[in-house]
Design a protein around this motif. Structure first.
Motif, short mmCIF file in Angstrom:
data_model
loop_
_atom_site.label_atom_id
_atom_site.label_comp_id
_atom_site.label_asym_id
_atom_site.label_seq_id
_atom_site.Cartn_x
_atom_site.Cartn_y
_atom_site.Cartn_z
N GLU A 1 0.83 -1.22 0.00
CA GLU A 1 0.00 0.00 0.00
C GLU A 1 0.86 1.26 0.00
O GLU A 1 0.55 2.24 -0.65
CB GLU A 1 -0.90 0.02 1.24
CG GLU A 1 -2.04 -0.98 1.19
CD GLU A 1 -2.85 -1.04 2.48
OE1 GLU A 1 -3.87 -1.72 2.49
OE2 GLU A 1 -2.45 -0.41 3.50
N LEU A 2 1.94 1.21 0.78
CA LEU A 2 2.75 2.43 0.96
C LEU A 2 3.97 2.47 0.03
O LEU A 2 4.77 3.41 0.10
CB LEU A 2 3.21 2.53 2.42
CG LEU A 2 2.09 2.69 3.45
CD1 LEU A 2 2.64 2.70 4.87
CD2 LEU A 2 1.30 3.99 3.21
N GLU A 3 4.13 1.46 -0.81
CA GLU A 3 5.28 1.35 -1.72
C GLU A 3 6.61 1.51 -0.97
O GLU A 3 7.44 2.35 -1.31
CB GLU A 3 5.16 2.36 -2.87
CG GLU A 3 3.98 2.07 -3.79
CD GLU A 3 4.03 2.82 -5.11
OE1 GLU A 3 4.91 3.67 -5.32
OE2 GLU A 3 3.15 2.53 -5.96
N ILE B 1 8.36 7.82 6.74
CA ILE B 1 8.05 8.88 5.76
C ILE B 1 6.80 8.49 4.96
O ILE B 1 5.94 9.33 4.68
CB ILE B 1 9.27 9.14 4.85
CG1 ILE B 1 10.36 9.85 5.66
CG2 ILE B 1 8.90 9.96 3.62
CD1 ILE B 1 11.73 9.86 5.04
N ALA B 2 6.69 7.21 4.63
CA ALA B 2 5.52 6.75 3.86
C ALA B 2 4.24 6.94 4.68
O ALA B 2 3.21 7.40 4.16
CB ALA B 2 5.69 5.29 3.47
N ALA B 3 4.30 6.59 5.97
CA ALA B 3 3.10 6.74 6.83
C ALA B 3 2.74 8.22 6.92
O ALA B 3 1.55 8.59 6.86
CB ALA B 3 3.37 6.17 8.21
N TYR B 4 3.75 9.07 7.06
CA TYR B 4 3.54 10.52 7.14
C TYR B 4 2.88 11.04 5.86
O TYR B 4 1.86 11.75 5.89
CB TYR B 4 4.88 11.20 7.40
CG TYR B 4 5.02 12.62 6.92
CD1 TYR B 4 4.18 13.63 7.41
CD2 TYR B 4 5.99 12.97 5.99
CE1 TYR B 4 4.32 14.95 6.96
CE2 TYR B 4 6.13 14.27 5.54
CZ TYR B 4 5.29 15.25 6.03
OH TYR B 4 5.41 16.54 5.59
N LYS C 1 2.19 6.86 -3.24
CA LYS C 1 3.13 6.62 -4.34
C LYS C 1 4.53 7.00 -3.86
O LYS C 1 4.74 8.11 -3.36
CB LYS C 1 2.78 7.49 -5.55
CG LYS C 1 1.65 6.94 -6.37
CD LYS C 1 2.22 6.32 -7.67
CE LYS C 1 1.34 5.26 -8.27
NZ LYS C 1 1.54 3.90 -7.82
N ALA C 2 5.49 6.09 -4.02
CA ALA C 2 6.87 6.38 -3.63
C ALA C 2 7.59 7.09 -4.78
O ALA C 2 7.15 7.03 -5.92
CB ALA C 2 7.60 5.08 -3.30
N ILE C 3 8.69 7.74 -4.46
CA ILE C 3 9.56 8.29 -5.51
C ILE C 3 10.26 7.10 -6.18
O ILE C 3 10.83 6.24 -5.48
CB ILE C 3 10.63 9.23 -4.89
CG1 ILE C 3 9.95 10.43 -4.21
CG2 ILE C 3 11.63 9.68 -5.93
CD1 ILE C 3 10.89 11.31 -3.39
#
Ligand SMILES: Cc1cc2nc3c(=O)[nH]c(=O)nc-3n(C[C@H](O)[C@H](O)[C@H](O)COP(=O)(O)OP(=O)(O)OC[C@H]3O[C@@H](n4cnc5c(N)ncnc54)[C@H](O)[C@@H]3O)c2cc1C
Length: 469
Positions: free
Chosen positions: A79-81, A155-158, A389-391
């Motif tokens: 979900e959070l990549e 960082i993804a959760a944030y 979406k992750a970088i």
């Protein structure tokens, strides 16, 4: 005074995951963090292991949450990549007292419903990990143990909480909390807030934050840890996460990380006065030497000249305290299980140690459910989206995919950090997402984390973030 339904103090793993889960509800959520970014406390300085649950007491809340979280970790990282690896772990022993610990952990795991456990002979373990010193007497294999970069996860959760409507305020230290009719007035160095419910996720300061309104009950007496990170050239020395159970109770942990480095540590030593008093995470020379000596014994062929950095941490060891004749008396034994302290709208997470990284989402969900109910905000947020979406990282792509990406975004063609293969595009995207300085870019892209530790790219990264070019 700014009004909100729920106010969270602290943007570490627990604050960010509580915020993420609160945005599942139709509630106003504000997170106050004293530092300039998320993940500055214990969440940035830990072993990064996603435990399977055999390490915890059977039947304890800790074990139940850990097993549940481990099972759900692939979905969460999907979900959070967030990059996640499950190399499995091997806990090894070299003598009778270590063997007894391994037998107990095997039983604890089976009794707690941990799957993928195998009790191995020394010979079987040696065949799985040829780099370990001869003489292993027994081992416990756990196929479910994994590893994640705690920065990536936090960082993804944030970002996911923020995208779903949570509001984060950085550089905002909470200095005072007062109970008022229907909620709390929360004072900070930069402004004041009114909240119907408050979640105290202030990590090493969670005991003192709680005592802004309540009588002392639990205090933290931190112990310290030291770590060594080896370059990616050493990352494949071992194939599994190695947990060595020393005969004297002092062991060694080796983690082949998601980025290909080898993490060594942690020690367990008494924190110095400055460290404990100011939550100041620093390394100790004797602690690092101790780790190196253990490495020479347990992984003799490990090339310690591949060291690229060291870091320290503090464990928030919680103890019950009472007052007798005006003196604070500390209970002799530290609190082992997790406990959410609920006090009429104040929810405190005090002393959440290992495996707090593993179950941050699950614990965050429990606290979020309680805080939303307390604030009278139990309706679901129909717009909640669990995905982030992750970088895209150039270093993770095949040559073909990379060329294709450069065709769409030429800034992926300019490498800024050559040690970690990080491009201008990644740095610009990190800046667009709010990374305003070198440290924040480093955490979001990996730039500056390689062999030269940023000596060649730091200036260029600072220029890019300052000029936004
Ligand atoms: C040495 C060590 C190794 C570990 N290894 C693992 C592991 O391998 N696997 C695992 O599952 N778990 C591990 N853990 C546990 C895990 O790291 C923690 O449970 C988790 O990071 C706790 O996060 P937190 O949000 O409570 O605390 P923190 O990350 O410390 O966040 C608290 C935040 O509150 C902020 N804050 C404090 N006071 C105030 C204030 N007054 N106003 C505003 N903001 C404030 C701080 O700046 C900080 O950002 C480890 C822990 C330690 C110490």
């Amino acid at each position: 005074m700014i009004r909100t339904d729920v106010l969270i103090i602290g943007a570490g793993l627990l604050g960010c995951f509580t915020a993420r889960n609160l945005t599942r509800y139709d509630a106003d959520v504000i997170v106050l963090e004293k530092e300039s970014d998320v993940c500055w406390g214990i969440s940035k300085a830990n072993t990064g292991i996603i435990y399977s649950g055999y390490n915890n007491k059977p039947g304890s809340e800790k074990q139940k949450l850990c097993v549940q979280a481990n099972d759900a970790f692939d979905q969460l990282c999907g979900e959070l990549e967030v990059p996640f690896r499950r190399p499995g772990s091997l806990m090894v022993s070299y003598g009778p007292s270590g063997d007894a610990v391994i037998e107990r952990k095997f039983r604890d795991g089976l009794n707690g419903g941990v799957s993928g456990l195998k009790f191995l002979s020394g010979k079987e373990a040696a065949a799985m990990e040829p780099a370990l010193a001869a003489g292993i007497t027994s081992a416990l294999y756990s196929s479910g143990t994994g590893t994640v970069d705690p920065w990536d996860l936090c960082i993804a959760a944030y970002e996911n909480a923020r995208d779903n409507g949570a509001h984060f305020v950085f550089g905002c230290r909470v200095t005072e909390i007062r109970r008022e009719s229907g909620g709390f007035a929360v004072m900070t160095e930069t402004g004041s807030y009114f909240a119907r419910a408050v979640v105290n996720a202030a990590g090493l300061s969670s005991d003192s934050v709680r005592e802004m309104t309540e009588r002392p009950l639990i205090r933290l007496f931190p112990s310290a840890a030291d770590y060594i990170v080896l370059d990616r050239t050493a990352g494949d020395t071992v194939r599994h996460i190695i947990l060595h159970e020393g005969e004297d109770g002092k062991g060694l942990t080796l983690v082949p990380t998601v980025d290909g480095n080898l993490l060594i540590g942690p020690t367990n030593r008494e924190a110095g006065e400055a460290e404990a008093g100011c939550c100041d995470m620093r390394t100790d020379r004797a602690g690092l030497e101790f780790l190196k000596e253990l490495c020479k014994k347990i992984v003799p062929e490990l090339d310690l000249s591949q060291q690229i950095r060291t870091f320290g941490s503090l464990r928030p060891d919680p103890y019950y305290v009472t007052y007798e004749d005006g003196r604070l008396i500390r209970d002799e034994r530290s609190i082992k299980d997790i406990r959410i302290i609920e006090e009429n709208g104040l929810f405190s997470l005090i002393g959440i140690k290992t495996p707090g990284l593993t179950f941050a989402n699950e614990l965050g969900r429990i606290v979020a459910d309680k805080a939303a109910a307390c604030a009278g905000r139990t309706e679901a947020n129909p717009a909640f989206d669990p995905h982030r979406k992750a970088i895209i990282r150039a270093r993770d792509l095949s040559e073909e995919d990379r060329a294709d990406l450069i065709g769409r975004d030429s800034a992926y063609g300019e490498v800024i950090c050559s040690c970690m293969d990080v491009t201008r595009s990644e740095i610009m995207q990190a800046a667009d997402r709010g990374a305003g300085n070198y440290e924040s870019v480093k955490r979001r892209t990996g730039a500056g984390l390689g062999r030269c530790q940023g000596s060649r790219c730091r200036r260029r990264i600072m220029d890019i973030t300052a000029k936004g070019e």
